[in-house]
Design an enzyme around this catalytic site. Structure first.
Site, mmCIF file in Angstrom:
data_model
loop_
_atom_site.group_PDB
_atom_site.id
_atom_site.type_symbol
_atom_site.label_atom_id
_atom_site.label_comp_id
_atom_site.label_asym_id
_atom_site.label_seq_id
_atom_site.Cartn_x
_atom_site.Cartn_y
_atom_site.Cartn_z
ATOM 1 N N LYS A 9 0.840 -1.200 0.000
ATOM 2 C CA LYS A 9 0.000 0.000 0.000
ATOM 3 C C LYS A 9 0.881 1.258 0.000
ATOM 4 O O LYS A 9 2.098 1.183 0.223
ATOM 5 C CB LYS A 9 -0.932 -0.041 1.208
ATOM 6 N N TYR A 49 -12.513 -2.973 -2.614
ATOM 7 C CA TYR A 49 -13.012 -2.858 -1.237
ATOM 8 C C TYR A 49 -14.529 -2.720 -1.210
ATOM 9 O O TYR A 49 -15.074 -2.014 -0.368
ATOM 10 C CB TYR A 49 -12.338 -1.680 -0.534
ATOM 11 N N ASN A 112 -1.946 0.012 6.948
ATOM 12 C CA ASN A 112 -1.383 -1.248 7.456
ATOM 13 C C ASN A 112 -0.519 -1.966 6.420
ATOM 14 O O ASN A 112 -0.397 -3.178 6.438
ATOM 15 C CB ASN A 112 -2.496 -2.137 8.024
ATOM 16 N N HIS A 115 -1.717 -5.698 1.498
ATOM 17 C CA HIS A 115 -2.913 -6.518 1.301
ATOM 18 C C HIS A 115 -2.458 -7.853 0.726
ATOM 19 O O HIS A 115 -1.570 -7.876 -0.126
ATOM 20 C CB HIS A 115 -3.868 -5.842 0.306
ATOM 21 N N GLU A 126 -8.271 -11.333 -7.912
ATOM 22 C CA GLU A 126 -7.443 -10.132 -7.705
ATOM 23 C C GLU A 126 -6.279 -10.073 -8.692
ATOM 24 O O GLU A 126 -5.929 -8.996 -9.173
ATOM 25 C CB GLU A 126 -6.984 -10.073 -6.244
HETATM 26 N N1 LIG Z 1 -12.343 -0.317 10.952
HETATM 27 C C1 LIG Z 1 -11.493 0.136 10.023
HETATM 28 N N2 LIG Z 1 -11.027 1.405 10.061
HETATM 29 C C2 LIG Z 1 -10.187 1.858 9.108
HETATM 30 N N3 LIG Z 1 -9.733 1.117 8.059
HETATM 31 C C3 LIG Z 1 -10.149 -0.153 7.991
HETATM 32 C C4 LIG Z 1 -11.047 -0.726 8.952
HETATM 33 N N4 LIG Z 1 -11.290 -2.027 8.610
HETATM 34 C C5 LIG Z 1 -10.575 -2.241 7.500
HETATM 35 N N5 LIG Z 1 -9.899 -1.135 7.110
HETATM 36 C C6 LIG Z 1 -9.020 -1.006 5.940
HETATM 37 O O1 LIG Z 1 -9.572 -1.786 4.887
HETATM 38 C C7 LIG Z 1 -8.663 -2.817 4.522
HETATM 39 C C8 LIG Z 1 -9.432 -4.066 4.145
HETATM 40 O O2 LIG Z 1 -10.063 -4.581 5.261
HETATM 41 P P1 LIG Z 1 -10.306 -6.153 5.433
HETATM 42 O O3 LIG Z 1 -11.317 -6.310 6.489
HETATM 43 O O4 LIG Z 1 -10.569 -6.741 4.091
HETATM 44 O O5 LIG Z 1 -8.914 -6.638 6.054
HETATM 45 P P2 LIG Z 1 -7.684 -7.410 5.453
HETATM 46 O O6 LIG Z 1 -8.157 -8.497 4.563
HETATM 47 O O7 LIG Z 1 -6.739 -7.764 6.555
HETATM 48 O O8 LIG Z 1 -6.963 -6.274 4.668
HETATM 49 P P3 LIG Z 1 -6.564 -6.282 3.166
HETATM 50 O O9 LIG Z 1 -7.846 -6.573 2.391
HETATM 51 O O10 LIG Z 1 -6.013 -4.921 2.930
HETATM 52 O O11 LIG Z 1 -5.577 -7.407 3.099
HETATM 53 C C9 LIG Z 1 -7.762 -3.001 5.741
HETATM 54 O O12 LIG Z 1 -6.522 -3.581 5.432
HETATM 55 C C10 LIG Z 1 -7.629 -1.567 6.209
HETATM 56 O O13 LIG Z 1 -6.684 -0.862 5.388
#
Ligand SMILES: Nc1ncnc2c1ncn2[C@@H]1O[C@H](COP(=O)(O)OP(=O)(O)OP(=O)(O)O)[C@@H](O)[C@H]1O
Length: 133
Positions: A9, A49, A112, A115, A126
């Site tokens: 990211k 997303y 974070n 992904h 993807e």
């Molecule tokens: N409560 C939240 N507040 C802020 N950002 C969030 C929150 N939940 C998720 N995100 C953002 O959306 C992304 C996708 O969320 P998801 O629940 O799919 O988690 P993930 O699968 O661990 O992450 P990614 O899809 O990025 O690998 C997260 O990585 C984070 O950047």
């Protein structure tokens, strides 16, 4: 051999953590098949997303994902889908274990660093979404 998709990211690029993260992937033994930097569009972020569309944090997430370039990675290795999720650590970096990418380098729920796909089906979707296959 299993294949998966990962995306570094904008915060990973801005903080100069790309080399460190790729080293972790290679040290684990996974093979990098293809990598490409890109600027995400609002439409692609919406598609990627879609499960978060409408949530309060979505506008912040969209702005973050468009703030700088991202790095797409197509990689392979035994059990690499689950393995990459473990290397990345929990979505909430405050719950991610030390030794994981998020556990070692992040503390923000949105920013974070990485992904990674969560299943074989998602990995194929993807990889296609970001034109790696
Ligand atoms: N409560 C939240 N507040 C802020 N950002 C969030 C929150 N939940 C998720 N995100 C953002 O959306 C992304 C996708 O969320 P998801 O629940 O799919 O988690 P993930 O699968 O661990 O992450 P990614 O899809 O990025 O690998 C997260 O990585 C984070 O950047």
């Amino acid at each position: 051999m299993e294949e998966t998709f990962a995306m570094l990211k904008p915060d990973a690029i801005e903080r100069g953590l790309v080399g460190n993260i790729i080293s972790r992937i290679e040290n684990k033994g996974y093979k990098i098949i293809q990598m490409r930097t890109s600027h995400l569009t609002a439409d692609l972020i919406k598609e990627h997303y879609q499960h978060h569309l409408g949530k309060a944090f979505y506008p912040k997430l969209e702005a973050f994902m468009m703030r700088d370039q991202v790095l797409f990675i197509h990689l392979s290795g035994p059990n690499c889908i689950e393995g990459m999720r473990l290397l990345a650590g929990a979505t909430n970096p405050n719950e991610a274990l030390p030794g994981s990418i998020r556990g070692d380098f992040a503390f923000d729920m949105t920013e974070n660093l990485i992904h990674t796909s969560d299943s074989p089906e998602t990995a194929q979707i993807e990889l296609r979404r970001f034109a790696l296959i």
